[in-house]
Design a protein around this motif. Structure first.
Motif, PDB file in Angstrom:
ATOM      1  N   LEU A   1       9.597  -1.946   4.282  1.00  0.00           N
ATOM      2  CA  LEU A   1       8.689  -2.834   5.191  1.00  0.00           C
ATOM      3  C   LEU A   1       7.411  -3.017   4.441  1.00  0.00           C
ATOM      4  O   LEU A   1       6.793  -2.177   3.645  1.00  0.00           O
ATOM      5  CB  LEU A   1       8.198  -1.713   6.390  1.00  0.00           C
ATOM      6  CG  LEU A   1       9.358  -1.291   7.283  1.00  0.00           C
ATOM      7  CD1 LEU A   1       8.689  -0.364   8.359  1.00  0.00           C
ATOM      8  CD2 LEU A   1       9.978  -2.411   7.842  1.00  0.00           C
ATOM      9  N   PRO A   2       6.929  -4.353   4.439  1.00  0.00           N
ATOM     10  CA  PRO A   2       5.815  -4.634   3.768  1.00  0.00           C
ATOM     11  C   PRO A   2       4.621  -4.168   4.416  1.00  0.00           C
ATOM     12  O   PRO A   2       4.559  -3.741   5.707  1.00  0.00           O
ATOM     13  CB  PRO A   2       5.732  -6.234   3.906  1.00  0.00           C
ATOM     14  CG  PRO A   2       7.147  -6.509   4.083  1.00  0.00           C
ATOM     15  CD  PRO A   2       7.888  -5.457   5.025  1.00  0.00           C
ATOM     16  N   VAL A   3       3.538  -4.022   3.738  1.00  0.00           N
ATOM     17  CA  VAL A   3       2.599  -3.082   4.271  1.00  0.00           C
ATOM     18  C   VAL A   3       1.751  -3.883   5.446  1.00  0.00           C
ATOM     19  O   VAL A   3       1.678  -3.227   6.603  1.00  0.00           O
ATOM     20  CB  VAL A   3       1.365  -2.806   3.256  1.00  0.00           C
ATOM     21  CG1 VAL A   3       0.068  -2.304   3.847  1.00  0.00           C
ATOM     22  CG2 VAL A   3       1.943  -2.121   2.118  1.00  0.00           C
ATOM     23  N   ASP A   4       1.772  -5.153   5.380  1.00  0.00           N
ATOM     24  CA  ASP A   4       1.088  -6.062   6.547  1.00  0.00           C
ATOM     25  C   ASP A   4       1.965  -6.052   7.819  1.00  0.00           C
ATOM     26  O   ASP A   4       1.614  -5.693   8.727  1.00  0.00           O
ATOM     27  CB  ASP A   4       1.029  -7.325   6.096  1.00  0.00           C
ATOM     28  CG  ASP A   4      -0.250  -7.532   5.420  1.00  0.00           C
ATOM     29  OD1 ASP A   4      -0.843  -6.933   5.128  1.00  0.00           O
ATOM     30  OD2 ASP A   4      -0.165  -8.850   4.703  1.00  0.00           O
TER      31      ASP A   4
ATOM     32  N   LEU B   1       4.093  -3.339   8.600  1.00  0.00           N
ATOM     33  CA  LEU B   1       4.006  -1.912   9.153  1.00  0.00           C
ATOM     34  C   LEU B   1       2.420  -1.662   9.794  1.00  0.00           C
ATOM     35  O   LEU B   1       2.619  -1.205  10.837  1.00  0.00           O
ATOM     36  CB  LEU B   1       3.836  -0.963   7.808  1.00  0.00           C
ATOM     37  CG  LEU B   1       3.993   0.737   8.147  1.00  0.00           C
ATOM     38  CD1 LEU B   1       5.033   0.808   9.202  1.00  0.00           C
ATOM     39  CD2 LEU B   1       3.787   1.499   7.000  1.00  0.00           C
ATOM     40  N   VAL B   2       1.657  -2.265   9.172  1.00  0.00           N
ATOM     41  CA  VAL B   2       0.179  -2.223  10.028  1.00  0.00           C
ATOM     42  C   VAL B   2       0.222  -3.029  11.287  1.00  0.00           C
ATOM     43  O   VAL B   2      -0.098  -2.384  12.271  1.00  0.00           O
ATOM     44  CB  VAL B   2      -0.800  -2.853   8.930  1.00  0.00           C
ATOM     45  CG1 VAL B   2      -2.058  -2.855   9.862  1.00  0.00           C
ATOM     46  CG2 VAL B   2      -1.232  -1.916   7.862  1.00  0.00           C
ATOM     47  N   HIS B   3       0.957  -4.129  11.211  1.00  0.00           N
ATOM     48  CA  HIS B   3       0.876  -4.916  12.608  1.00  0.00           C
ATOM     49  C   HIS B   3       1.786  -4.231  13.809  1.00  0.00           C
ATOM     50  O   HIS B   3       1.294  -4.071  14.873  1.00  0.00           O
ATOM     51  CB  HIS B   3       1.550  -6.374  12.204  1.00  0.00           C
ATOM     52  CG  HIS B   3       1.753  -7.019  13.615  1.00  0.00           C
ATOM     53  ND1 HIS B   3       2.782  -7.175  14.282  1.00  0.00           N
ATOM     54  CD2 HIS B   3       0.840  -7.792  14.266  1.00  0.00           C
ATOM     55  CE1 HIS B   3       2.569  -7.890  15.352  1.00  0.00           C
ATOM     56  NE2 HIS B   3       1.340  -8.132  15.468  1.00  0.00           N
TER      57      HIS B   3
END
Length: 371
Positions: A316-319, A321-323
């Motif tokens: 999972l890309p960080v962006d 995951l954050v979203h």
């Protein structure tokens, strides 16, 4: 007897009879009519409904003053608070010395367990003098309910009308509110709109009082429904996210050949953007706010994670995951703001729900428009 004396006696008799006639008319007015109020005029109280006014008759035609205090708790305990306080054992000198009161019968209407009926007051209390001025409270406690509706007003005895004249409700409501706020056993005092504002009836914002026993009752109610309702709230995001994913894949295959993918996306996107928060809010209403927030956020997080894993996304890309984390928290926030809504202020509840909807939309927009 002289003529002037006779005239004086006749005049006195006429005055007395006129006054008594007015009193009798007021008493018998309570016996006329039996029509229930329109459903749209009722307001929710716990799992029941209340017509937020009192009436001289068993019909809306006799409408008088607005209900302005709702107390959640054992009805006998509320009655004792106004009529049977033990002043010698420390109720406190700042509390109001309520006493049992006399007054004309007034009615209100309540629907409890699906059955509607007109209710006469279950008690009357006052602080003051019948033939002077007083704060007068009528209490209405439906059978089998765990709440009491109060109508509080300030009035004085008018010798020329031979009955009381109401001078206001706002000050009396504040008087009752301040007293109950200091009463031992009261856990929470808030406000909610009952939509019954008027020239005499004030701004339509009622005081909501919760006794500690009622708060414990809410915890008991939560324990009874949490396994079933909490499981539904947690499972709902999983079901709807899976519906959108599986449904879109099925429709975009052989079911509707030639349909552009964007059209399929437009068909299923409302399931996530609209149906998910709306159904979550509906299901979360009976829960307590912390529990509603927790199960909705956990359910949302699990649904978004399973969806990504189902399509093979493991890194999972960080962006991203954050979203997804923000989306789950926004869903939990919405559930938490609408939970246990009947015991909280209508004005502030509306603001909180509006803010949570805005947060949900902003988090959606962040991914949809790349904000």
């Amino acid at each position: 007897m002289s003529v002037p004396s006779r005239l004086a006696l006749i005049f006195a008799l006429v005055v007395v009879l006129a006054g008594l006639t007015g009193l009798v008319v007021d008493v018998h007015a309570a016996d006329s009519g039996d029509a229930s109020p329109p459903a749209e005029t009722l307001v929710s109280v716990s799992d029941d409904a209340l017509w937020p006014y009192t009436s001289k008759t068993r019909s809306t035609a006799g409408r008088t003053l607005a209900i302005n205090v709702v107390v959640h708790g054992e009805t006998d305990r509320v009655r004792r608070t106004f009529l049977d306080r033990d002043w010698e054992r420390g109720s406190g000198p700042k509390l109001v010395p309520w006493r049992s009161a006399h007054g004309a019968t007034r009615f209100t209407y309540a629907v409890v367990n699906g059955s509607g009926r007109w209710l006469a007051e279950s008690f009357q209390a006052n602080d003051g003098s019948y033939f002077g001025s007083r704060v007068h409270v009528r209490g209405y406690a439906p059978p089998s309910a765990n709440w009491t509706a109060l109508q509080a007003h300030e009035e004085y005895w008018d010798w020329f009308r031979l009955r009381h004249t109401v001078v206001g409700v706002d000050s009396a409501q504040s008087y009752v509110e301040d007293d109950l706020r200091m009463t031992p056993g009261v856990a929470r005092v808030t406000h909610r709109s009952l939509g019954n504002a008027g020239r005499v009836n004030g701004d339509g914002v009622a005081t909501t009082v919760v006794f500690a026993a009622a708060l414990l009752g809410s915890l008991g109610r939560f324990r009874r429904v949490t396994l079933r309702r909490g499981a539904l709230v947690a499972a709902l995001p999983v079901a709807l996210v899976a519906t959108a994913r599986v449904g879109a894949i099925a429709v975009s295959g052989d079911a509707l050949p030639g349909v552009p993918p964007k059209a399929v996306a437009a068909l299923f996107y409302p399931v996530l953007a609209l149906a998910l928060p709306w159904l979550t809010a509906r299901l979360a209403r009976p829960l307590l706010p912390p529990a509603a927030f927790l199960v909705a956020a956990v359910g949302g997080g699990a649904a978004f994670a399973f969806d990504l894993f189902a399509v093979g996304v493991t890194a999972l890309p960080v962006d991203l995951l954050v979203h997804r984390a923000l989306l789950a928290l926004a869903l939990g926030l919405l559930a938490g703001t609408v939970a246990d809504a009947d015991a909280r202020s209508g004005r502030y509840l509306t603001a909180a729900v509006s803010a949570s909807v805005v947060v949900w939309c902003l988090v959606l927009a962040r991914a949809l428009f790349g904000l």
